[in-house]
Design a protein around this motif. Sequence first.
Motif, PDB file in Angstrom:
ATOM      1  N   VAL A 282      97.562  49.727  86.794  1.00  0.00           N
ATOM      2  CA  VAL A 282      97.095  48.529  87.496  1.00  0.00           C
ATOM      3  C   VAL A 282      96.882  48.955  88.943  1.00  0.00           C
ATOM      4  N   VAL A 283      95.636  48.830  89.403  1.00  0.00           N
ATOM      5  CA  VAL A 283      95.319  49.226  90.768  1.00  0.00           C
ATOM      6  C   VAL A 283      94.554  48.104  91.469  1.00  0.00           C
ATOM      7  N   SER A 284      94.754  48.027  92.773  1.00  0.00           N
ATOM      8  CA  SER A 284      93.985  47.091  93.586  1.00  0.00           C
ATOM      9  C   SER A 284      93.028  47.907  94.437  1.00  0.00           C
TER      10      SER A 284
ATOM     11  N   GLU B  65      97.836  51.640  94.336  1.00  0.00           N
ATOM     12  CA  GLU B  65      98.241  51.669  92.936  1.00  0.00           C
ATOM     13  C   GLU B  65      99.428  50.715  92.815  1.00  0.00           C
ATOM     14  N   VAL B  66      99.316  49.726  91.945  1.00  0.00           N
ATOM     15  CA  VAL B  66     100.338  48.685  91.832  1.00  0.00           C
ATOM     16  C   VAL B  66     101.400  49.061  90.807  1.00  0.00           C
ATOM     17  N   TRP B  67     100.980  49.545  89.642  1.00  0.00           N
ATOM     18  CA  TRP B  67     101.940  49.946  88.598  1.00  0.00           C
ATOM     19  C   TRP B  67     101.246  50.895  87.628  1.00  0.00           C
ATOM     20  N   THR B  68     101.971  51.917  87.207  1.00  0.00           N
ATOM     21  CA  THR B  68     101.481  52.848  86.194  1.00  0.00           C
ATOM     22  C   THR B  68     102.654  53.216  85.303  1.00  0.00           C
ATOM     23  N   GLY B  69     102.407  53.257  83.990  1.00  0.00           N
ATOM     24  CA  GLY B  69     103.470  53.652  83.087  1.00  0.00           C
ATOM     25  C   GLY B  69     103.074  53.474  81.637  1.00  0.00           C
TER      26      GLY B  69
ATOM     27  N   ILE C  91      93.409  48.506  84.687  1.00  0.00           N
ATOM     28  CA  ILE C  91      93.125  47.200  85.290  1.00  0.00           C
ATOM     29  C   ILE C  91      92.834  47.460  86.767  1.00  0.00           C
ATOM     30  N   VAL C  92      91.617  47.141  87.157  1.00  0.00           N
ATOM     31  CA  VAL C  92      91.179  47.332  88.546  1.00  0.00           C
ATOM     32  C   VAL C  92      90.905  45.950  89.106  1.00  0.00           C
ATOM     33  N   ALA C  93      91.643  45.586  90.144  1.00  0.00           N
ATOM     34  CA  ALA C  93      91.506  44.245  90.723  1.00  0.00           C
ATOM     35  C   ALA C  93      91.221  44.341  92.211  1.00  0.00           C
ATOM     36  N   GLY C  94      90.490  43.355  92.712  1.00  0.00           N
ATOM     37  CA  GLY C  94      90.276  43.282  94.161  1.00  0.00           C
ATOM     38  C   GLY C  94      91.606  43.129  94.877  1.00  0.00           C
TER      39      GLY C  94
END
Length: 86
Positions: free
Chosen positions: A8-10, A14-18, A78-81
């Motif tokens: 999950v990246v904005s 990088e917000v969370w990876t696993g 997941i790529v989010a603004g």
Amino acid sequence: MADLTVSVVSADAEVWTGSAKQVVARTQVGQIGLLAGHQPVLGILAEGEVRITTTDGSIVTAKAEDGFLSMQNDVVTIVAGTAELV
């Protein structure tokens, strides 16, 4: 059953990876649940929560908006603004 590799990246971090067993997210056409072996998918995110069930059974929740999610070969991106853990 195999695991998912999730990122999950904005726009700026990088917000969370696993590793995960399941990812549930809201798209513009409704909520989607992803498990290992799911067909490839590309969706536009709707504002809301992304819920990730990790391989150890814990739940990671992120608020995400303005982006997309994709899944192919048990890799979910997941790529989010904007995105942040809640």
